[in-house]
Design a protein around this motif. Structure first.
Motif, PDB file in Angstrom:
ATOM      1  N   THR A 151       0.838  -1.191   0.000  1.00  0.00           N
ATOM      2  CA  THR A 151       0.000   0.000   0.000  1.00  0.00           C
ATOM      3  C   THR A 151       0.876   1.245   0.000  1.00  0.00           C
ATOM      4  N   ALA A 152       0.809   2.005  -1.081  1.00  0.00           N
ATOM      5  CA  ALA A 152       1.545   3.268  -1.184  1.00  0.00           C
ATOM      6  C   ALA A 152       3.031   3.097  -0.874  1.00  0.00           C
ATOM      7  N   ALA A 153       3.611   1.956  -1.317  1.00  0.00           N
ATOM      8  CA  ALA A 153       5.035   1.736  -1.083  1.00  0.00           C
ATOM      9  C   ALA A 153       5.843   2.775  -1.846  1.00  0.00           C
ATOM     10  N   ALA A 154       6.901   3.251  -1.219  1.00  0.00           N
ATOM     11  CA  ALA A 154       7.715   4.290  -1.838  1.00  0.00           C
ATOM     12  C   ALA A 154       8.690   3.682  -2.826  1.00  0.00           C
ATOM     13  N   GLN A 155       8.872   4.356  -3.962  1.00  0.00           N
ATOM     14  CA  GLN A 155       9.940   3.999  -4.875  1.00  0.00           C
ATOM     15  C   GLN A 155      11.239   4.610  -4.369  1.00  0.00           C
ATOM     16  N   THR A 156      12.352   4.123  -4.881  1.00  0.00           N
ATOM     17  CA  THR A 156      13.655   4.675  -4.552  1.00  0.00           C
ATOM     18  C   THR A 156      14.401   4.967  -5.843  1.00  0.00           C
ATOM     19  N   VAL A 157      15.411   5.838  -5.755  1.00  0.00           N
ATOM     20  CA  VAL A 157      16.183   6.139  -6.953  1.00  0.00           C
ATOM     21  C   VAL A 157      17.139   4.994  -7.258  1.00  0.00           C
ATOM     22  N   ASN A 158      17.358   4.783  -8.532  1.00  0.00           N
ATOM     23  CA  ASN A 158      18.233   3.715  -9.009  1.00  0.00           C
ATOM     24  C   ASN A 158      19.395   4.361  -9.757  1.00  0.00           C
ATOM     25  N   ASP A 213      26.151   9.477  -2.123  1.00  0.00           N
ATOM     26  CA  ASP A 213      25.239   8.713  -1.260  1.00  0.00           C
ATOM     27  C   ASP A 213      24.287   9.635  -0.508  1.00  0.00           C
ATOM     28  N   GLN A 214      24.796  10.787  -0.087  1.00  0.00           N
ATOM     29  CA  GLN A 214      23.952  11.755   0.618  1.00  0.00           C
ATOM     30  C   GLN A 214      22.815  12.227  -0.289  1.00  0.00           C
ATOM     31  N   GLU A 215      23.122  12.460  -1.540  1.00  0.00           N
ATOM     32  CA  GLU A 215      22.093  12.933  -2.468  1.00  0.00           C
ATOM     33  C   GLU A 215      21.063  11.844  -2.745  1.00  0.00           C
ATOM     34  N   ILE A 216      21.513  10.592  -2.825  1.00  0.00           N
ATOM     35  CA  ILE A 216      20.567   9.481  -3.000  1.00  0.00           C
ATOM     36  C   ILE A 216      19.618   9.416  -1.808  1.00  0.00           C
ATOM     37  N   ALA A 217      20.164   9.525  -0.600  1.00  0.00           N
ATOM     38  CA  ALA A 217      19.324   9.481   0.600  1.00  0.00           C
ATOM     39  C   ALA A 217      18.334  10.641   0.617  1.00  0.00           C
ATOM     40  N   ARG A 218      18.786  11.817   0.187  1.00  0.00           N
ATOM     41  CA  ARG A 218      17.905  12.990   0.176  1.00  0.00           C
ATOM     42  C   ARG A 218      16.733  12.780  -0.786  1.00  0.00           C
ATOM     43  N   GLN A 219      17.017  12.242  -1.958  1.00  0.00           N
ATOM     44  CA  GLN A 219      15.942  12.045  -2.929  1.00  0.00           C
ATOM     45  C   GLN A 219      15.016  10.896  -2.524  1.00  0.00           C
ATOM     46  N   ASN A 220      15.553   9.877  -1.855  1.00  0.00           N
ATOM     47  CA  ASN A 220      14.689   8.812  -1.344  1.00  0.00           C
ATOM     48  C   ASN A 220      13.739   9.341  -0.285  1.00  0.00           C
ATOM     49  N   GLU A 221      14.203  10.304   0.496  1.00  0.00           N
ATOM     50  CA  GLU A 221      13.319  10.932   1.477  1.00  0.00           C
ATOM     51  C   GLU A 221      12.190  11.669   0.760  1.00  0.00           C
ATOM     52  N   ARG A 222      12.514  12.353  -0.312  1.00  0.00           N
ATOM     53  CA  ARG A 222      11.471  13.057  -1.076  1.00  0.00           C
ATOM     54  C   ARG A 222      10.478  12.074  -1.672  1.00  0.00           C
ATOM     55  N   LEU A 223      10.982  10.948  -2.184  1.00  0.00           N
ATOM     56  CA  LEU A 223      10.084   9.946  -2.766  1.00  0.00           C
ATOM     57  C   LEU A 223       9.199   9.316  -1.695  1.00  0.00           C
ATOM     58  N   ALA A 224       9.734   9.148  -0.479  1.00  0.00           N
ATOM     59  CA  ALA A 224       8.924   8.620   0.615  1.00  0.00           C
ATOM     60  C   ALA A 224       7.793   9.586   0.953  1.00  0.00           C
ATOM     61  N   ARG A 225       8.105  10.885   0.963  1.00  0.00           N
ATOM     62  CA  ARG A 225       7.049  11.878   1.216  1.00  0.00           C
ATOM     63  C   ARG A 225       6.037  11.888   0.064  1.00  0.00           C
ATOM     64  N   GLN A 226       6.526  11.698  -1.153  1.00  0.00           N
ATOM     65  CA  GLN A 226       5.647  11.685  -2.323  1.00  0.00           C
ATOM     66  C   GLN A 226       4.667  10.517  -2.258  1.00  0.00           C
ATOM     67  N   ALA A 227       5.123   9.383  -1.700  1.00  0.00           N
ATOM     68  CA  ALA A 227       4.235   8.222  -1.571  1.00  0.00           C
ATOM     69  C   ALA A 227       3.131   8.482  -0.561  1.00  0.00           C
ATOM     70  N   VAL A 228       3.429   9.312   0.448  1.00  0.00           N
ATOM     71  CA  VAL A 228       2.432   9.629   1.468  1.00  0.00           C
ATOM     72  C   VAL A 228       1.504  10.744   0.993  1.00  0.00           C
TER      73      VAL A 228
END
Length: 286
Positions: free
Chosen positions: A43-50, A77-92
């Motif tokens: 349910t509303a699983a977040a995507q991550t950057v590849n 790696d810091q930028e990947i983590a930052r964008q994954n955080e944005r994608l997690a918020r986007q899923a919510v």
């Protein structure tokens, strides 16, 4: 009239509570998954950057360039983590149209990676080594929901040794490849990384899953930011013996306390037992 309104509100709340109980009993609460007990959900699983890993694509790194290269790998790696955080918020809380992720996340991410990769190439060239061609490693796409982002990790780390929670998108520590192949891992000037405990959660209720995912992504971003500071410190040392404790590990603990508290509140808000996550706040150094 007011009494009737209150009665209607009570009935509505009762109905919501009954529905939540049925969903929970019906197995729609999220089972914890993986080493970090991340919520496994459809349910509303977040995507991550590849993004392509860089460490394993580098030639042997000269000792004189090692610290600068480590700093830039930590920045990636810091930028990947930052964008994954944005994608997690986007899923919510979805926003934007069909091209939002391309325009607001993947496009800017590519531009930032181009700049970082260029600095890695310059670090080789500056000391007279052959400049590697890293242009093909700039562009990123998206993983399917729940698939972890590959990261570069610290020098000498492999997938299972990658520090950090690896929480974003349902990943665990072993899911990150953090490949070190091809990297000589010179000890001279090599940056240290933070060593934070992986967050172990009980089964996450469906109603709390989005908030929990977003906070776990925040924890990953905080680790990446601290690692980037340590990488810069390896290049340009500053402060006295207690500098790392006072300027990096202390503030990191405070940020983790706040994020872990928000995870606890997310459980409590939906009527689930509040987990005790205080033991996961303090980090050391690898």
């Amino acid at each position: 009239m007011a009494r009737g309104t209150r009665k209607t509100a009570v009935l509505k709340l009762g109905g919501v509570g009954a529905l939540a109980a049925l969903l929970f009993a019906g197995g729609l609460q999220l089972a914890s998954a993986g080493e970090n007990n991340r919520p496994a959900t459809t349910t509303a699983a977040a995507q991550t950057v590849n993004c392509p890993t860089v460490r394993d694509k580098l030639p042997a790194v000269p000792a004189a360039a090692s610290a600068q290269v480590e700093q830039e790998l930590a920045n990636l790696d810091q930028e990947i983590a930052r964008q994954n955080e944005r994608l997690a918020r986007q899923a919510v809380r979805p926003e934007g149209g069909p091209a939002f992720i391309d325009n607001a996340i993947l496009g800017p991410l590519r531009s930032k990676r181009v700049a970082v990769l260029d600095r890695i190439e310059i670090a080789f060239n500056r000391i007279g080594a052959q400049r590697p061609d890293l242009d093909a490693l700039a562009a990123c796409s998206l993983n399917a929901p729940g698939v972890p982002s590959a990261v570069n990790g610290g020098a000498g780390q492999n997938g299972s040794g990658q520090n950090g929670n690896g929480n974003a998108g349902g990943q665990n520590g072993n899911g990150q490849n953090g490949n070190a192949g091809g990297q000589n891992g010179n000890a001279g000037g090599a940056a240290r990384t933070v060593n934070c405990p992986r967050v172990a959660l009980p089964a996450v209720p469906a109603a709390a899953a989005g908030q929990v995912r977003a906070e776990l992504a925040t924890l990953d971003k905080q680790i990446a930011e601290a690692d980037a500071r340590l990488a810069r410190l390896a290049v340009r040392p500053e402060g006295g013996p207690a500098f790392i404790d006072n300027a990096i590990l202390g503030p990191l603990r405070s940020k983790r306390v706040a994020a872990l508290d928000r995870i606890e509140i997310a459980f409590n808000r939906v009527g689930a037992q509040r987990p005790d996550l205080d033991g996961f706040a303090t980090c050391g150094l690898n």
